[in-house]
Design a protein around this motif. Structure first.
Motif, short mmCIF file in Angstrom:
data_model
loop_
_atom_site.label_atom_id
_atom_site.label_comp_id
_atom_site.label_asym_id
_atom_site.label_seq_id
_atom_site.Cartn_x
_atom_site.Cartn_y
_atom_site.Cartn_z
N ILE A 96 0.83 -1.22 0.00
CA ILE A 96 0.00 0.00 0.00
C ILE A 96 0.86 1.26 0.00
O ILE A 96 1.80 1.38 0.78
CB ILE A 96 -0.94 0.00 1.22
CG1 ILE A 96 -1.92 -1.17 1.13
CG2 ILE A 96 -1.69 1.33 1.33
CD1 ILE A 96 -2.77 -1.35 2.35
N LYS A 97 0.53 2.18 -0.88
CA LYS A 97 1.24 3.47 -0.98
C LYS A 97 0.21 4.59 -0.86
O LYS A 97 -0.79 4.60 -1.57
CB LYS A 97 2.00 3.57 -2.30
CG LYS A 97 3.11 2.55 -2.46
CD LYS A 97 3.79 2.70 -3.81
CE LYS A 97 4.97 1.73 -3.96
NZ LYS A 97 4.53 0.33 -3.99
N GLY A 98 0.49 5.52 0.05
CA GLY A 98 -0.41 6.65 0.20
C GLY A 98 -0.40 7.54 -1.03
O GLY A 98 0.56 7.55 -1.80
N GLY A 99 -1.49 8.29 -1.21
CA GLY A 99 -1.51 9.23 -2.32
C GLY A 99 -2.91 9.56 -2.80
O GLY A 99 -3.91 9.10 -2.25
N ARG A 100 -2.95 10.38 -3.83
CA ARG A 100 -4.20 10.81 -4.46
C ARG A 100 -4.30 10.10 -5.80
O ARG A 100 -3.45 10.27 -6.68
CB ARG A 100 -4.18 12.33 -4.65
CG ARG A 100 -5.32 12.93 -5.47
CD ARG A 100 -5.08 14.43 -5.56
NE ARG A 100 -6.11 15.16 -6.27
CZ ARG A 100 -6.01 15.57 -7.54
NH1 ARG A 100 -4.90 15.29 -8.24
NH2 ARG A 100 -6.98 16.27 -8.09
N TYR A 101 -5.34 9.30 -5.97
CA TYR A 101 -5.47 8.47 -7.15
C TYR A 101 -6.76 8.78 -7.90
O TYR A 101 -7.83 8.88 -7.29
CB TYR A 101 -5.45 6.98 -6.77
CG TYR A 101 -4.16 6.54 -6.11
CD1 TYR A 101 -3.07 6.10 -6.86
CD2 TYR A 101 -4.03 6.59 -4.72
CE1 TYR A 101 -1.90 5.71 -6.26
CE2 TYR A 101 -2.84 6.20 -4.10
CZ TYR A 101 -1.78 5.77 -4.88
OH TYR A 101 -0.61 5.39 -4.27
N ALA A 115 -2.80 0.31 -10.26
CA ALA A 115 -2.46 1.73 -10.06
C ALA A 115 -2.13 2.02 -8.60
O ALA A 115 -1.16 2.71 -8.29
CB ALA A 115 -3.62 2.61 -10.52
N LEU A 116 -2.94 1.47 -7.70
CA LEU A 116 -2.71 1.70 -6.26
C LEU A 116 -1.40 1.05 -5.81
O LEU A 116 -0.64 1.63 -5.03
CB LEU A 116 -3.87 1.14 -5.44
CG LEU A 116 -5.25 1.77 -5.68
CD1 LEU A 116 -6.29 1.08 -4.82
CD2 LEU A 116 -5.22 3.27 -5.37
N GLN A 121 0.12 8.05 -8.68
CA GLN A 121 -0.72 9.14 -8.19
C GLN A 121 -1.04 10.17 -9.27
O GLN A 121 -0.32 10.29 -10.26
CB GLN A 121 -0.01 9.88 -7.05
CG GLN A 121 0.26 9.08 -5.82
CD GLN A 121 0.77 9.99 -4.72
OE1 GLN A 121 0.15 10.99 -4.37
NE2 GLN A 121 1.92 9.65 -4.17
N SER A 122 -2.09 10.93 -9.01
CA SER A 122 -2.38 12.12 -9.81
C SER A 122 -1.92 13.32 -9.00
O SER A 122 -2.34 13.48 -7.86
CB SER A 122 -3.88 12.23 -10.08
OG SER A 122 -4.32 11.18 -10.91
N PRO A 123 -1.02 14.14 -9.54
CA PRO A 123 -0.51 15.28 -8.77
C PRO A 123 -1.57 16.32 -8.48
O PRO A 123 -2.60 16.40 -9.17
CB PRO A 123 0.60 15.84 -9.67
CG PRO A 123 0.22 15.41 -11.04
CD PRO A 123 -0.45 14.08 -10.89
#
Length: 357
Positions: A96-101, A115-116, A121-123
């Motif tokens: 698991i990687k944190g971020g905005r997807y 993708a997750l 991520q989407s910046p």
């Protein structure tokens, strides 16, 4: 008789028929299982509200149960069990990687998990302008990123931490160039400062560095003067004139006598009229008391103001006073006598409008 015996020899035995039947059953079962797995992995399982882009935000350090709960709250999974199964098979719980997807309607479980798991991520677009204080900057950043505002303010006051960027708590604001940037949502406070330092180094190109050398000021001093210019005038066409005026005073070792530095020392930029008692405040930022530039910027300077200082207009002005028409422009003077005339006009206009503070 011989022909009859030969035809009988080609008749399948009961055992062979059983084997064929079992093989068929296994094949059909495998086909069914394979189709089920195919559906789990590659069939559409994502549906998002509306037609615009939809994003999910996974915090750093999130556990798999937290991710599942988040997806259920977002109501984007047609089948939660199938996603859970695919995620397990693709070993996502340990990756698991944190971020905005960004997610879209029609995505399969395989596409979303891939993708997750890869952290694709989407910046986020972060824009900051017209920032006066560290707290203001931290607030703006924390509204767009996962950056903790209190942690960012703490770092910008930490001289030991700022040493790596050749900065102090007084010059820290000079390290932030107001602009629009793309960053990942899960950027923490240290990551944000590091990214802004890279942008700062990119901004101070060889050309700008050479221009600064011609003024005999360091980049920090340029930013400090630019911050005063920004506070003195919002008129971009006037900024090179104001910058030239302060450079003239610096060269003559005159007090800058910049009202915005007194407001900064008082901690109140809402003041419209500086009083004589205000000029008595004992602060290194009080340019009515101390010769030279203050220890650091009184705000994050705009790019326009920095370039105005680097390309300051050449003239003989030493004094400035806001115009009595309240247009935002200033009257400039080469002599104290002319300045006093301009100042009297402005004081009269303030009185007529009942502006006392």
């Amino acid at each position: 008789m011989a022909l009859r015996r030969r035809s009988q020899s080609f008749r399948p035995s009961r055992k062979w028929m059983v084997i064929m039947a079992l093989t068929g059953i296994v094949a059909l079962t495998a086909l069914g299982v394979g189709y089920r797995y195919y559906r789990w992995f590659f069939a559409s399982n994502i549906i998002t509200p509306g037609t615009e882009a939809h994003y999910i935000y996974i915090p750093n350090g999130a556990e798999f149960d937290e991710v599942m709960a988040l997806l259920q709250r977002e109501k984007i999974l047609k089948s939660t069990p199938s996603f859970h199964k695919v995620a397990q098979l693709m070993k996502y719980p340990s990756l698991i990687k944190g971020g905005r997807y960004r997610v879209r309607t029609g995505m399969s479980n395989y596409e979303l998990v891939s993708a997750l798991r890869a952290g694709k991520q989407s910046p986020v677009k972060l824009t900051f302008t017209n920032i006066r204080t560290k707290a203001d900057l931290a607030h703006v950043v924390s509204q767009k990123l996962m950056t903790d505002s209190a942690e960012l303010v703490k770092l910008l006051h930490d001289n030991d931490y700022l040493k790596q960027y050749d900065a102090t708590s007084q010059t820290a604001l000079a390290r932030f160039i107001p602009n629009s940037y793309e960053l990942y949502w899960n950027t923490d406070a240290k990551g944000f400062v590091e990214r802004m330092h890279k942008e700062y180094r990119r901004f101070w190109s060889e050309q700008r560095t050479q221009q600064a050398q011609r003024t005999q000021l360091t980049p920090d001093e340029i930013s400090t003067l630019a911050s005063i210019v920004d506070e003195e005038t919002q008129k971009n066409d006037e900024k090179p004139i104001v910058a030239g005026l302060y450079l003239n005073r610096l060269k003559k070792r005159m007090l800058l006598q910049a009202d915005p530095t007194v407001k900064f020392a008082l901690g109140d930029f809402t003041i419209k009229r500086i009083l004589h008692k205000d000029l008595e405040i004992d602060s290194p930022y009080n340019t009515y008391k101390y010769v030279g530039l203050p220890p650091g910027p009184i705000r994050i300077p705009s790019i326009t103001a920095i370039d105005a200082v680097l390309n300051a207009q050449q003239h003989d002005y030493l004094y400035m006073c806001a115009r009595e028409d309240f247009s935002g422009y200033h009257n400039f003077a080469k002599s104290l006598a002319q300045h006093n005339v301009n100042a009297a006009k402005y004081r009269k206009a303030l009185k007529e409008r009942n502006i006392w503070r």
